[in-house]
Design an enzyme around this catalytic site. Structure first.
Site, PDB file in Angstrom:
ATOM      1  N   ARG A 109     -30.792  10.070  23.663  1.00  0.00           N
ATOM      2  CA  ARG A 109     -31.507   9.110  24.524  1.00  0.00           C
ATOM      3  C   ARG A 109     -32.512   9.780  25.455  1.00  0.00           C
ATOM      4  O   ARG A 109     -32.901   9.236  26.473  1.00  0.00           O
ATOM      5  CB  ARG A 109     -30.548   8.244  25.336  1.00  0.00           C
ATOM      6  CG  ARG A 109     -29.636   7.414  24.462  1.00  0.00           C
ATOM      7  CD  ARG A 109     -29.044   6.230  25.198  1.00  0.00           C
ATOM      8  NE  ARG A 109     -28.311   5.412  24.280  1.00  0.00           N
ATOM      9  CZ  ARG A 109     -27.051   5.641  23.935  1.00  0.00           C
ATOM     10  NH1 ARG A 109     -26.396   6.647  24.482  1.00  0.00           N
ATOM     11  NH2 ARG A 109     -26.446   4.859  23.073  1.00  0.00           N
ATOM     12  N   LYS A 131     -47.757   9.305  25.561  1.00  0.00           N
ATOM     13  CA  LYS A 131     -47.565   8.603  24.276  1.00  0.00           C
ATOM     14  C   LYS A 131     -47.035   9.609  23.275  1.00  0.00           C
ATOM     15  O   LYS A 131     -47.625  10.678  23.090  1.00  0.00           O
ATOM     16  CB  LYS A 131     -48.891   8.046  23.757  1.00  0.00           C
ATOM     17  CG  LYS A 131     -49.316   6.737  24.389  1.00  0.00           C
ATOM     18  CD  LYS A 131     -50.561   6.215  23.681  1.00  0.00           C
ATOM     19  CE  LYS A 131     -51.019   4.894  24.275  1.00  0.00           C
ATOM     20  NZ  LYS A 131     -52.291   4.440  23.683  1.00  0.00           N
ATOM     21  N   GLU A 173     -63.578  13.355  22.385  1.00  0.00           N
ATOM     22  CA  GLU A 173     -62.748  12.699  23.412  1.00  0.00           C
ATOM     23  C   GLU A 173     -63.274  13.017  24.817  1.00  0.00           C
ATOM     24  O   GLU A 173     -63.225  12.186  25.710  1.00  0.00           O
ATOM     25  CB  GLU A 173     -61.278  13.140  23.290  1.00  0.00           C
ATOM     26  CG  GLU A 173     -60.513  12.506  22.132  1.00  0.00           C
ATOM     27  CD  GLU A 173     -60.180  11.019  22.346  1.00  0.00           C
ATOM     28  OE1 GLU A 173     -60.344  10.486  23.459  1.00  0.00           O
ATOM     29  OE2 GLU A 173     -59.766  10.383  21.350  1.00  0.00           O
ATOM     30  N   LYS A 219     -58.364  10.604  32.537  1.00  0.00           N
ATOM     31  CA  LYS A 219     -57.281   9.945  31.803  1.00  0.00           C
ATOM     32  C   LYS A 219     -56.095   9.654  32.719  1.00  0.00           C
ATOM     33  O   LYS A 219     -55.505   8.575  32.681  1.00  0.00           O
ATOM     34  CB  LYS A 219     -56.845  10.817  30.608  1.00  0.00           C
ATOM     35  CG  LYS A 219     -55.722  10.157  29.824  1.00  0.00           C
ATOM     36  CD  LYS A 219     -55.501  10.716  28.462  1.00  0.00           C
ATOM     37  CE  LYS A 219     -54.402   9.891  27.774  1.00  0.00           C
ATOM     38  NZ  LYS A 219     -54.105  10.303  26.431  1.00  0.00           N
ATOM     39  N   GLU A 229     -50.064   0.559  28.717  1.00  0.00           N
ATOM     40  CA  GLU A 229     -51.198  -0.082  28.042  1.00  0.00           C
ATOM     41  C   GLU A 229     -51.109  -1.603  28.049  1.00  0.00           C
ATOM     42  O   GLU A 229     -51.260  -2.272  27.024  1.00  0.00           O
ATOM     43  CB  GLU A 229     -51.330   0.442  26.599  1.00  0.00           C
ATOM     44  CG  GLU A 229     -52.750   0.304  26.073  1.00  0.00           C
ATOM     45  CD  GLU A 229     -52.982   0.989  24.749  1.00  0.00           C
ATOM     46  OE1 GLU A 229     -52.630   2.174  24.630  1.00  0.00           O
ATOM     47  OE2 GLU A 229     -53.511   0.334  23.839  1.00  0.00           O
ATOM     48  N   ARG A 233     -55.263   0.763  30.648  1.00  0.00           N
ATOM     49  CA  ARG A 233     -55.167   1.867  29.688  1.00  0.00           C
ATOM     50  C   ARG A 233     -55.908   1.542  28.389  1.00  0.00           C
ATOM     51  O   ARG A 233     -56.268   2.435  27.633  1.00  0.00           O
ATOM     52  CB  ARG A 233     -53.700   2.229  29.418  1.00  0.00           C
ATOM     53  CG  ARG A 233     -53.585   3.488  28.569  1.00  0.00           C
ATOM     54  CD  ARG A 233     -52.212   4.102  28.549  1.00  0.00           C
ATOM     55  NE  ARG A 233     -52.232   5.335  27.786  1.00  0.00           N
ATOM     56  CZ  ARG A 233     -51.288   6.250  27.810  1.00  0.00           C
ATOM     57  NH1 ARG A 233     -50.235   6.076  28.584  1.00  0.00           N
ATOM     58  NH2 ARG A 233     -51.376   7.346  27.084  1.00  0.00           N
ATOM     59  N   ASN A 237     -59.084   3.221  24.682  1.00  0.00           N
ATOM     60  CA  ASN A 237     -59.355   2.922  23.267  1.00  0.00           C
ATOM     61  C   ASN A 237     -60.841   2.813  22.980  1.00  0.00           C
ATOM     62  O   ASN A 237     -61.236   2.492  21.844  1.00  0.00           O
ATOM     63  CB  ASN A 237     -58.663   1.614  22.855  1.00  0.00           C
ATOM     64  CG  ASN A 237     -57.154   1.769  22.843  1.00  0.00           C
ATOM     65  OD1 ASN A 237     -56.649   2.836  22.517  1.00  0.00           O
ATOM     66  ND2 ASN A 237     -56.438   0.727  23.241  1.00  0.00           N
ATOM     67  N   HIS A 240     -62.310   3.725  19.623  1.00  0.00           N
ATOM     68  CA  HIS A 240     -61.208   3.963  18.689  1.00  0.00           C
ATOM     69  C   HIS A 240     -61.025   2.861  17.641  1.00  0.00           C
ATOM     70  O   HIS A 240     -60.402   3.106  16.616  1.00  0.00           O
ATOM     71  CB  HIS A 240     -59.892   4.168  19.446  1.00  0.00           C
ATOM     72  CG  HIS A 240     -59.771   5.564  20.025  1.00  0.00           C
ATOM     73  ND1 HIS A 240     -60.653   6.043  20.959  1.00  0.00           N
ATOM     74  CD2 HIS A 240     -58.887   6.566  19.793  1.00  0.00           C
ATOM     75  CE1 HIS A 240     -60.309   7.286  21.284  1.00  0.00           C
ATOM     76  NE2 HIS A 240     -59.250   7.632  20.586  1.00  0.00           N
ATOM     77  N   HIS A 244     -60.776   4.798  14.448  1.00  0.00           N
ATOM     78  CA  HIS A 244     -59.547   4.965  13.658  1.00  0.00           C
ATOM     79  C   HIS A 244     -59.773   4.631  12.188  1.00  0.00           C
ATOM     80  O   HIS A 244     -59.257   5.292  11.296  1.00  0.00           O
ATOM     81  CB  HIS A 244     -58.420   4.076  14.215  1.00  0.00           C
ATOM     82  CG  HIS A 244     -57.648   4.747  15.310  1.00  0.00           C
ATOM     83  ND1 HIS A 244     -57.013   4.030  16.303  1.00  0.00           N
ATOM     84  CD2 HIS A 244     -57.402   6.048  15.564  1.00  0.00           C
ATOM     85  CE1 HIS A 244     -56.422   4.885  17.124  1.00  0.00           C
ATOM     86  NE2 HIS A 244     -56.644   6.113  16.709  1.00  0.00           N
ATOM     87  N   HIS A 254     -60.556  13.659  14.187  1.00  0.00           N
ATOM     88  CA  HIS A 254     -60.388  12.531  15.115  1.00  0.00           C
ATOM     89  C   HIS A 254     -61.600  12.360  16.049  1.00  0.00           C
ATOM     90  O   HIS A 254     -62.145  11.263  16.186  1.00  0.00           O
ATOM     91  CB  HIS A 254     -59.107  12.745  15.931  1.00  0.00           C
ATOM     92  CG  HIS A 254     -58.860  11.656  16.929  1.00  0.00           C
ATOM     93  ND1 HIS A 254     -58.439  10.396  16.575  1.00  0.00           N
ATOM     94  CD2 HIS A 254     -59.008  11.633  18.285  1.00  0.00           C
ATOM     95  CE1 HIS A 254     -58.324   9.644  17.658  1.00  0.00           C
ATOM     96  NE2 HIS A 254     -58.667  10.373  18.714  1.00  0.00           N
TER      97      HIS A 254
HETATM   98  N1  GLY Z   1     -55.236   8.252  23.445  1.00  0.00           N
HETATM   99  C1  GLY Z   1     -55.229   7.037  24.166  1.00  0.00           C
HETATM  100  C2  GLY Z   1     -54.128   6.925  25.142  1.00  0.00           C
HETATM  101  O1  GLY Z   1     -53.441   7.899  25.412  1.00  0.00           O
HETATM  102  O2  GLY Z   1     -53.896   5.855  25.651  1.00  0.00           O
END
Ligand code: GLY
Length: 366
Positions: A109, A131, A173, A219, A229, A233, A237, A240, A244, A254
């Site tokens: 956990r 993330k 980025e 960021k 998000e 957040r 994107n 993206h 993507h 990327h």
């Molecule tokens: N790469 C986008 C984020 O971390 O939200």
């Protein structure tokens, strides 16, 4: 320079350090059981400067982020009899940290994990913000968690061994963050005029640290307002949705895909009205000096060059495939998709765009 930036998470805070990292001081041999997760190429290039914890090797790149890769890591944790006080240290690019972070966040956990990113892309994006994920059934990052690493230690000395292509991908980025932040950070990135700084000189190290710290600050400020998000957040994107789709179909790096996605997002904003006319030429020239594509057509050109052939921009099936991939994005709901439209540096709008409009735009501008 030594910068520290904090990222808040529901389950704890993350400390990001940017500077010359002294591994012996940061990781004293203590009673914390630590497993170091990395990949063979990182070990070959940087093994000598890594702390001497037991090492687990995972596959190189995105291939590592599979159910099999995750199972292999859990098995290694099992064999090592890792208890809840243990720690994982992931060293490498974004794929290593995404996988190791997810494995650690689910083991018993959740156990502590830390990152030592070795690519520009991982320093400014994947390692920061909490993330973690693996890919599933061909879809990127479909299974994952929000869980902050305890620490992220960014030493730009690692960046000198990156190829120009890998460095430029990280700049994709960086340019996204510069457009989101605007002001001094955008001017700093424009001032580089495509010249890649090297960490083996004092001024070069300082320049790299300023690039990395500025991106992470941008960021972190966004993630601190909205870790999960649910609102702001989504700004991250930017570029993206189309990016993507290009990354998966054209198999380009990327940051290159995000670059083409960014310029396309500006073109869509222009078409819908309200975008400063100077923005597109400004960002196009910024992308070009780094060899990044500023349109879907240029992204296709990069893919053809890398793969000695590959699809041509005028093949109708390609337009259709890219348009459908854009429409299948994770951010889709019903017959619309959330999209970040840039109007000017630091002036973004998040709106729902009808899928039909987005598909037609991609087909027409390809
Ligand atoms: N790469 C986008 C984020 O971390 O939200």
């Amino acid at each position: 320079m030594f910068a520290e930036i904090r990222v808040k998470g529901r389950q704890g805070e993350s400390l990001v350090k940017i500077g010359a990292i002294d591994a012996a001081a940061e990781f004293p041999q203590s009673d914390i059981a630590t497993l170091l997760v990395t990949e063979p190429e990182v070990l070959r290039l940087h093994g000598g400067r890594l702390p001497s914890f037991p090492r687990i090797l995972v596959a190189r790149g995105e291939e590592a982020k599979s159910v099999e890769g995750l199972e292999a890591l859990w098995s290694a944790f099992y064999e090592a009899d890792l208890d809840r006080d243990a720690r994982i240290l992931a060293v490498g690019g974004g794929a290593v940290s995404d996988l190791a972070g997810f494995a650690a966040s689910t083991w018993k956990r959740g156990i502590t994990f830390e990152y030592l990113p070795t690519t520009l892309l991982a320093m400014v994006d994947a390692a920061v913000g909490g993330k973690t994920a693996i890919d599933f059934r061909g879809r990127k990052n479909l299974v994952g968690s929000f869980c902050q690493p305890r620490r992220v230690l960014c030493d730009v000395a690692f960046l000198d061994t990156l190829s120009d292509l890998e460095f430029a991908s990280g700049m994709g980025e960086v340019i996204k963050h510069a457009l989101l932040a605007g002001g001094e950070y955008l001017s700093l990135i424009e001032g580089l005029e495509g010249r890649r700084p090297r960490a083996d000189s004092g001024p070069g190290r300082e320049a790299l640290e300023a690039i990395v710290a500025g991106s992470i600050a941008c960021k972190a400020a966004i993630v601190n307002r909205d870790e999960r998000e649910e609102g702001d957040r989504r700004l991250l994107n930017l570029g993206h949705t189309i990016g993507h789709a290009l990354e998966s179909i054209l198999e380009i790096p990327h940051g290159h895909a995000v670059a083409a996605g960014l310029a396309s997002a500006i073109r869509l904003a222009e078409r819908r009205g309200g975008c400063e006319p100077s923005l597109l030429p400004r960002i196009e020239s910024l992308l070009r000096v780094w060899g990044l594509p500023s349109s879907v057509g240029e992204a296709i050109g990069i893919s053809r060059k890398a793969r000695e052939g590959g699809p041509a921009a005028d093949e109708p099936w390609l337009r259709k495939t890219i348009a459908s991939a854009v429409a299948a994005d994770k951010k889709r709901s019903g017959d619309g998709i959330r999209f970040v439209l840039p109007h000017d540096p630091a002036a973004m709008e998040i709106i729902r765009i009808p899928l039909a409009e987005l598909e037609a735009f991609v087909r027409e501008t390809l």
